[in-house]
Motif scaffolding. Structure first.
Motif, PDB file in Angstrom:
ATOM      1  N   TYR A 150      -7.063   2.121   3.942  1.00  0.00           N
ATOM      2  CA  TYR A 150      -7.452   0.942   3.163  1.00  0.00           C
ATOM      3  C   TYR A 150      -8.950   0.658   3.328  1.00  0.00           C
ATOM      4  CZ  TYR A 150      -7.535  -4.036   1.827  1.00  0.00           C
ATOM      5  OH  TYR A 150      -7.821  -5.248   1.259  1.00  0.00           O
ATOM      6  N   LEU A 151      -9.412   0.721   4.570  1.00  0.00           N
ATOM      7  CA  LEU A 151     -10.848   0.468   4.817  1.00  0.00           C
ATOM      8  C   LEU A 151     -11.702   1.532   4.123  1.00  0.00           C
ATOM      9  CD1 LEU A 151     -10.796  -0.580   8.603  1.00  0.00           C
ATOM     10  CD2 LEU A 151     -10.853  -2.052   6.565  1.00  0.00           C
ATOM     11  N   THR A 152     -11.203   2.754   4.132  1.00  0.00           N
ATOM     12  CA  THR A 152     -11.939   3.827   3.454  1.00  0.00           C
ATOM     13  C   THR A 152     -12.028   3.543   1.958  1.00  0.00           C
ATOM     14  OG1 THR A 152     -10.958   5.302   5.090  1.00  0.00           O
ATOM     15  CG2 THR A 152     -12.082   6.346   3.235  1.00  0.00           C
ATOM     16  N   ILE A 153     -10.911   3.121   1.378  1.00  0.00           N
ATOM     17  CA  ILE A 153     -10.895   2.798  -0.057  1.00  0.00           C
ATOM     18  C   ILE A 153     -11.855   1.638  -0.360  1.00  0.00           C
ATOM     19  CG2 ILE A 153      -9.467   1.824  -1.913  1.00  0.00           C
ATOM     20  CD1 ILE A 153      -7.092   3.417  -0.669  1.00  0.00           C
ATOM     21  N   LYS A 154     -11.794   0.637   0.514  1.00  0.00           N
ATOM     22  CA  LYS A 154     -12.669  -0.539   0.317  1.00  0.00           C
ATOM     23  C   LYS A 154     -14.143  -0.141   0.269  1.00  0.00           C
ATOM     24  CE  LYS A 154     -11.563  -4.600   0.483  1.00  0.00           C
ATOM     25  NZ  LYS A 154     -11.293  -5.446  -0.737  1.00  0.00           N
ATOM     26  N   ALA A 155     -14.458   0.868   1.082  1.00  0.00           N
ATOM     27  CA  ALA A 155     -15.868   1.271   1.166  1.00  0.00           C
ATOM     28  C   ALA A 155     -16.299   2.172   0.006  1.00  0.00           C
ATOM     29  CB  ALA A 155     -16.108   1.980   2.505  1.00  0.00           C
ATOM     30  N   MET A 156     -15.358   2.548  -0.853  1.00  0.00           N
ATOM     31  CA  MET A 156     -15.675   3.483  -1.945  1.00  0.00           C
ATOM     32  C   MET A 156     -16.199   2.767  -3.181  1.00  0.00           C
ATOM     33  SD  MET A 156     -12.400   5.974  -1.993  1.00  0.00           S
ATOM     34  CE  MET A 156     -12.205   7.321  -0.856  1.00  0.00           C
ATOM     35  N   SER A 157     -16.905   3.541  -3.994  1.00  0.00           N
ATOM     36  CA  SER A 157     -17.293   3.016  -5.313  1.00  0.00           C
ATOM     37  C   SER A 157     -16.099   3.169  -6.245  1.00  0.00           C
ATOM     38  CB  SER A 157     -18.460   3.846  -5.859  1.00  0.00           C
ATOM     39  OG  SER A 157     -18.002   5.160  -6.131  1.00  0.00           O
TER      40      SER A 157
END
Ligand code: BZD
Length: 833
Positions: free
Chosen positions: A584-591
């Motif tokens: 989830y954190l990885t997704i949040k950090a994505m464009s």
């Protein structure tokens, strides 16, 4: 007198009255209508799905009983050696669908019900699960009786007829687990046959006196009556139909008439209530022993009733008592039935007047013991004081056995007092305790673990001293298995039909190695397409259920990632949810552009926590609250959904397992004895993400390591890592920055107040007994490989899925039960005509 003529009366009239099993659709509808009219006292205009289910069950039951009678008559006539499976748990789930399939009558019943205006699906859905078990151990017992009947082995189960099964799990708005009782017998149980004439007296308490030559007398105390309820277990495509005998407790005499007449009603019913309490409720702890007096009473009640029943049946053969072990073998499902050992000793010595040493010979040729765990908190120990109170004669017997046993240990290992202390049946300390595992090993001729690694751990750790003493031959492995009837044919008709169509017959259901034949087609695009379509169908079926029960829409095109099992720290649902937060954190950090490249996932959890297991309940609460945040976040929409499905059960498993793309079996290495859901998922073409633990190892050996996703530390490393955690702790920040970020995110309050989660986070920061921090990075790595494999080459994924199913032959419970029969029980199959 032996002179009577059987049958009484006119033989032809008797014969004309017999019903046969080869019914046509007309017979079936007649039988259903007959039961609606006479058994249920209802009519065509007021019958609902539940009523239709009950009448259908009663109709199917008739067929089971006809085969059951035939089977039992054959056993009585031919007197084969019989095996008895003593299990405090039988996690049966539903019965109707399985019975119809095994009888080969499913289609006819479907047509019949259709004519009466019902769909078979609705009728099947009206049955309530029989949840007389906690998890793996109880479901294994259910698979084994299915295989026993299918393989035509004279095998009976003995269990307890709990009035309340496994509790119903509710999830409160704050995410906490709540428990509600499971009064599963409320609508009556059409599958049981009350045998009100088959009873046994069971004594508790009172006074034990020692006579000469090891003999004793046990008298006084309270007597409780055990009443039998039989449940027929049909084999697949055979007449062979075995039995589980469930005992129910009744007061010995209605109630105390004296108190009643004296007007003391409360007193009068008190004893009768306390007697009935014994079979009231299943203890909901798995892999943890509950030192409750009532639990010990359950164990003895069940062992005593079962042994008296077995002894009575043996005596009917007319054989001398010395022949007992040639006619009877008793398999102990974990240490729960260990009291059967001193109980058989008591019956032989005190009642049958067999000399002590001869009796011990008989006992130790009768029992075999299966261990299901090496976790120290699960090893049963009972206070001597409790035995003194409830089972004074058994305590004497155990002391006497221990005395002789320790002398022989001393002879073999002179002066090794530590070894003697470890092997003793009695643990000294604040209040002596009886070690049930030691007693079970001493009283059994074979001991087995449930997967190769587990059996090796049993030999080299918890029972090492006993291996030194008895020799290694006594300590075996029988890797667990699952019944392919329920766990593929019944739960996954889409795939089962495709397999049958491809292999040209249903023979694979009774010889699972035949699945290998699918390999011929693994590269055939048409077959691959059909294979993928079956999976898609099952995912849609599950998505529909989720929509109906939780009101949540999940994308059935996403990868379904499933972890379902009891909630336990050693099974590490925590690792899974921490990995989800990382994702989830990885997704949040994505464009937004990057997010379009993410492989969409639906992560599903289900499982119950023991009501008293606070940390397990906190983990459920974390999963639910993480799910709420992620599912509501537009940034994660369509790429990550996280759900906790309440009230996991056999029936829910039947819906979930066929729908998985990947399933997680991620226990700390060396802690999961075997696992059996890992086998169910793989048999249904789901791939496995797991640690090198339990039966995962043997699954990988069979399906090929290229088809499983392994990660994490191996068993030999675990002890050293725990030592490091204790004496040279390293901050999580240093060991795994990824994990540190996740823990920080939890403590940020995003999923609810930090104070709620602090105790959980602390278990990882301090001590980390289950090695979350050691395995976290490796887990993420494995997850990444799963994503890549799924997205980059979907065709290759399907091929892996086909190969996995095709190579699961070893894990049929038919193989497992035949191993018990041949290598442990020394028992033969018996065809029923
Ligand atoms: O038994 C389970 C193990 O944890 C699994 O690894 C294994 O596959 C299965 C079958 O062998 N053990 C249990 O399920 N144990 C219990 O449920 C239990 C219940 C009461 C008391 C102690 C354990």
């Amino acid at each position: 007198t032996g002179k009577e003529k059987w049958p009484r009366g006119d033989e032809e009239t008797w014969k004309a009255g017999l019903r046969s099993v080869d019914a046509d659709v007309n017979d079936i509808t007649k039988s259903i209508v007959h039961h609606i009219q006479t058994s249920l006292a209802r009519q065509a205009y007021n019958i609902d799905n539940l009523g239709a289910y009950q009448a259908t069950a009663l109709a199917a039951r008739e067929d089971l009983i006809i085969n059951w009678n035939q089977t039992q008559m054959t056993y009585t006539r031919k007197q084969p050696k019989r095996a008895y499976y003593l299990s405090l748990e039988f996690l049966m789930g539903r019965t109707l669908d399985n019975a119809l399939l095994n009888l080969g009558l499913k289609e006819k019943f479907e047509t019949g019900l259709d004519k009466l205006g019902f769909t078979l699906e609705d009728v099947l859905d009206s049955e309530r699960d029989a949840a007389l078990g906690n998890g793996g151990l109880g479901r294994l017992a259910a698979c084994y009786v299915d295989s026993g009947a299918t393989c035509e082995i004279p095998l009976w189960g003995y269990g307890l007829r709990y009035h309340y099964g496994m509790f119903q799990q509710l999830i409160a708005p704050d995410g906490s687990q709540l428990e509600a009782p499971d009064p599963w017998l409320d609508n009556s149980n059409p599958w049981e046959i009350p045998r009100l004439d088959v009873t046994a007296d069971v004594r508790f308490g009172g006074h034990a006196e020692k006579l000469d030559k090891g003999r004793g007398i046990w008298s006084g105390g309270q007597e409780v009556l055990a009443v039998a309820y039989d449940c027929p277990i049909p084999g697949s495509d055979t007449k062979s139909t075995n039995n589980i005998r469930f005992w129910s407790a009744r007061p010995r005499r209605g109630f105390d008439l004296q108190s009643f007449n004296a007007g003391d009603y409360d007193r009068a019913v008190e004893t009768s209530n306390s007697a009935a309490n014994i079979t009231n409720v299943l203890y909901p702890n798995d892999n943890h022993y509950a030192g409750k007096s009532l639990r010990l009473q359950q164990q003895y009640f069940w062992c005593a009733a079962s042994l008296s029943d077995i002894m009575r049946r043996f005596k009917n053969t007319g054989q001398p008592i010395s022949e007992f072990p040639n006619h009877v073998v008793i398999q102990l499902n974990d240490t729960h039935p260990t009291l059967a050992i001193p109980e058989l000793m008591r019956i032989l010595v005190d009642e049958e007047e067999v000399p002590w040493d001869d009796a011990w010979q008989i006992v130790t040729r009768t029992f075999a013991f299966t261990n299901h765990t090496v976790l120290p908190e699960a090893l049963e120990k009972w206070p001597v004081s409790l035995f003194q109170q409830l089972l004074p004669r058994h305590l004497q017997i155990i002391y006497d056995l221990n005395w002789t046993f320790l002398q022989s240990v001393e002879r073999k290992f002179p002066g090794d007092v530590d070894k003697m202390a470890r092997m003793s049946l009695i643990e000294e300390g604040h209040g002596q305790q009886i070690r049930m595992a030691n007693l079970a090993v001493l009283g059994s001729f074979k001991v087995n673990g449930v997967a190769e690694l587990h059996s090796e751990l049993v030999r080299t750790t918890i029972l090492k001293d006993f291996v030194d003493f008895f020799g290694v031959d006594k300590f075996r492995n029988v890797t667990n298995g699952i019944t392919p009837r329920r766990w593929l044919d019944q739960c996954n008709p889409a795939l089962s039909n495709l397999i049958t169509e491809t292999l040209g017959s249903r023979a694979w259901l009774k010889d699972l190695y035949l699945l290998k034949g699918l390999l011929e087609h693994e590269s055939d695009p048409t077959f691959q397409k059909k294979w993928a379509a079956a999976k898609a169908n099952n995912k849609e079926r599950l998505a529909k259920y989720i929509k109906n029960t939780l009101g949540v829409t999940v994308d059935s095109k996403a990868m379904f990632d499933i972890q379902v099992k009891r909630i336990h720290e050693y099974k590490r649902q925590s690792l899974n949810i921490l990995g989800v937060i990382h994702r989830y954190l990885t997704i949040k950090a994505m464009s937004p552009e990057e997010r379009t490249k993410v492989t969409p996932r639906v992560v599903l959890f289900a499982g119950k926590a023991a009501p008293g297991y606070w940390m397990a309940k906190l983990i459920i609460r974390l999963i639910v609250n993480v799910g709420k945040v992620i599912n509501a976040d537009p940034d994660a929409k369509g790429i990550l959904t996280v759900l906790f499905l309440p009230d996991y059960s056999v029936s829910l498993a039947e819906l979930l397992i066929p729908a998985s793309d990947i399933s997680e079996h991620i226990s700390t290495a060396g802690t999961e004895a075997s696992g059996t859901s890992n086998m169910k998922f793989c048999l249904n073409g789901g791939l496995l993400l797991g640690t090198v633990d339990g039966a995962n190892i043997e699954i990988a050996e069979e399906v090929g390591e290229e088809n499983v996703f392994f990660f994490g530390h191996l068993t030999p490393a675990v002890e050293e890592l725990r030592y490091q955690h204790r004496y040279h702790p390293m901050p999580v920040e240093k060991k795994s920055p990824a994990l540190a970020a996740v823990l920080e995110d939890i403590m940020s309050g995003r999923y609810g107040d930090a104070s709620i989660w602090e105790p959980f986070v602390n278990t990882i920061r301090q001590g980390d007994y289950y090695l979350i921090s050691d395995d976290f990075d490796s887990y993420l790595q494995a997850q990444k490989m799963v994503d890549e494999a799924y997205t980059k080459d979907p065709q290759q994924w399907i091929k892996k899925s086909i190969q996995t199913t095709a190579k699961m032959g070893k894990f049929s419970s038919d193989r497992a039960i035949m191993t018990y029969a041949e290598e442990i029980w020394n028992i033969e199959t018996l065809k029923i005509n």
